[in-house]
Design an enzyme around this catalytic site. Structure first.
Site, PDB file in Angstrom:
ATOM      1  N   GLY A 241     -31.645 -37.609  23.357  1.00 42.92           N
ATOM      2  CA  GLY A 241     -31.192 -36.782  22.343  1.00 42.92           C
ATOM      3  C   GLY A 241     -29.927 -36.129  22.323  1.00 42.92           C
ATOM      4  N   ASN A 242     -29.803 -35.108  21.674  1.00 44.92           N
ATOM      5  CA  ASN A 242     -28.518 -34.305  21.564  1.00 44.92           C
ATOM      6  C   ASN A 242     -28.960 -32.744  21.424  1.00 44.92           C
ATOM      7  OD1 ASN A 242     -28.830 -33.576  18.667  1.00 44.92           O
ATOM      8  ND2 ASN A 242     -28.625 -35.735  18.286  1.00 44.92           N
ATOM      9  N   ARG A 243     -27.707 -32.036  21.413  1.00 46.05           N
ATOM     10  CA  ARG A 243     -28.097 -30.733  21.663  1.00 46.05           C
ATOM     11  C   ARG A 243     -28.265 -29.942  20.378  1.00 46.05           C
ATOM     12  NH1 ARG A 243     -26.319 -29.061  26.671  1.00 46.05           N
ATOM     13  NH2 ARG A 243     -24.934 -30.436  27.630  1.00 46.05           N
ATOM     14  N   SER A 244     -28.494 -30.653  19.303  1.00 47.36           N
ATOM     15  CA  SER A 244     -28.640 -29.859  17.767  1.00 47.36           C
ATOM     16  C   SER A 244     -30.049 -29.357  17.890  1.00 47.36           C
ATOM     17  CB  SER A 244     -28.600 -30.947  16.699  1.00 47.36           C
ATOM     18  OG  SER A 244     -28.792 -30.382  15.650  1.00 47.36           O
ATOM     19  N   ALA A 308     -27.846 -34.238  13.243  1.00 47.26           N
ATOM     20  CA  ALA A 308     -27.208 -35.169  14.319  1.00 47.26           C
ATOM     21  C   ALA A 308     -28.058 -36.225  14.653  1.00 47.26           C
ATOM     22  CB  ALA A 308     -26.879 -34.314  15.505  1.00 47.26           C
TER      23      ALA A 308
END
Ligand code: C5P
Length: 440
Positions: A241-244, A308
């Site tokens: 995943g990502n930090r969004s 994102a």
């Protein structure tokens, strides 16, 4: 306080038993009020034992006391969990065909609804309309959670945990104590924002008074906005995943709605509450997001891709949780494959087939590179993607993601102007949308 815990006939009805305990433990007098079908899922003795009060389902019981009127008057709050699709429909149309619906129709106490149902039922236009109507009555809706549903399915529609419902209800009860008239009794009342299970921090920051939209500037426009960050599953429990968090996209949706647009928010794993009054589709992976975008853009005036989206996903999905072996050198290697570039795909479709959203807007979160500034990388990206606008912002571990403030440079293939917008994510959203409105 005297709390009526209404229980709809769904599999999540068992969680209402825990909710009764939580209210009881907090010192409230609790009345369990199931529908007849709820009793198919939890037994009357359980509800009577946990609430310490007799349980009735019909207005034809305790007739001399006119039970629905009595209960409605004595209650400090009515909390319904789970609120099934059928129960929402009955409440939205003002039915009074059992004790619970008759009590809700009679009471002046705040009504808090925690819907739970299969995703398809939650997303059906009939349910969306019922939710809109119920919010219009001043009822407080707790957004359903995303997760495992009945059977093998998962998605949005899961009843939040009893502790979260309890806390969300406590907040409403504290806001409207006994004696203070609930605003739902005022004609035309609509609550400003929905109730969300869990922390209120995010909703507070998002509804900060900094958003003072120019009313109606986007009236009659349909805008599709993606928000959040996709998750690409490795196995049933792990993902890339990502930090969004979705704060910027949600702020855009809220501002667009306030400017009069009809908004479809496609939220990927939002960590912030979705705004009221927008159509919401929740997605998990880039493939889900691609499907939702392609389904939604026909007839849209603008597509704003602030999500994102993962550029890569694991090549293989392990059906069972990936395990360590006894051999310390036996470490798995994760092979990745490319995800479709959804933004480019929408631009290409518009070029090839005509139609499509008049404005396609991308977001570029850049960290810069050894030889290029974030803005230089943004300009290259604008050309590569072919979109009409690109909002470029500089990100890092504590910059851009999850914060309440943002700074973006809005570059465009339609104009040489490249304004810089800075402020709360709400203010930045309003500035971006005001610029877009001039081209719509
Ligand atoms: O290439 P990059 O990920 O930096 O581009 C960001 C923009 O492209 C965002 O608007 C994002 O929503 C979109 N995007 C996409 N599909 C991808 C990756 C990004 O639509 N696979």
């Amino acid at each position: 306080m005297r709390i009526i815990v209404g229980i709809g006939g769904g599999i999540a009805a068992y969680k209402a038993a825990m909710l009764l305990r939580l209210f009881g433990k907090a010192g409230h007098e609790v009345i369990a009020m199931p529908t007849i079908t709820a009793l198919e899922f939890v037994g009357k003795p359980t509800l009577e034992a946990l609430s310490g009060n007799p349980v009735h389902t019909s207005v034809f019981e305790q007739v001399p006391q006119v039970n629905h009127v009595r209960q409605a008057e004595l209650a400090d709050a009515v909390v319904i969990a789970p609120a099934t699709a059928d129960l929402l429909a009955r409440l939205a149309s003002g039915r009074a065909d059992d004790l619970l619906s008759a009590t809700v129709l009679t009471t002046h106490a705040p009504v808090i609804l925690a819907p739970a149902m299969h995703t398809q039922m939650w997303e059906h236009p009939a349910t969306r309309e019922n939710v809109r109507i119920l919010r219009g009555y001043g009822y407080h809706l707790i957004e359903p959670a995303v997760g495992r549903l009945t059977g093998p399915d998962s998605g949005v529609g899961r009843l939040p945990e009893p502790e979260d419902i309890f806390e969300a209800a406590q907040r409403v009860i504290a806001e409207f104590p006994k004696g203070k008239e609930h605003p739902s009794q005022t004609p035309g009342y609509a609550p400003t924002h929905p109730v969300h299970a869990g922390s209120t921090e995010d909703s507070d920051s998002l509804s900060a008074p900094s958003i003072e939209p120019e009313p109606g500037i986007l009236a009659g426009k349909r805008i599709v906005i993606t928000a959040g960050g996709t998750r690409e599953a490795l196995d049933p429990v792990r993902f890339l995943g990502n930090r969004s968090t979705g704060k910027q996209g949600v702020a855009l949706a809220q501002a667009a709605r306030d400017m009069g647009a009809s908004v479809h928010l496609i939220g990927a794993n939002l960590e912030v509450p979705a705004p009221d009054g927008v159509e919401l589709t929740r997605v998990v992976s880039a493939a889900d997001l691609q499907r939702a975008v392609l389904k939604s853009i026909s007839g849209a005036d603008a597509l704003v891709m602030s999500a994102a989206v993962a550029d890569f996903r694991p090549a293989d999905y392990a059906e069972y949780k990936i395990k360590k072996t006894a051999d310390p050198d036996d470490n798995p290697v994760i092979r990745l494959v490319r995800n479709p570039d959804i933004l480019r795909e929408v631009v290409q479709r518009r070029q090839q087939l005509g139609g499509g959203p008049r404005l396609i807007v991308g977001f570029a979160a850049e960290t810069g590179s050894p030889d290029k500034t974030p803005l230089e990388l943004g300009r290259e990206k604008l050309t590569r993607k072919g979109c009409d606008f690109l909002a470029v912002n500089t990100v890092g571990i504590s910059q851009g993601f999850g914060t309440d403030e943002n700074t973006v440079t809005l570059i465009s293939s339609l104009t040489d102007e490249a304004p810089v917008f800075s402020g709360s994510k709400g203010e930045v959203s309003r500035d971006i949308l005001t610029t877009l409105a001039a081209y719509l």
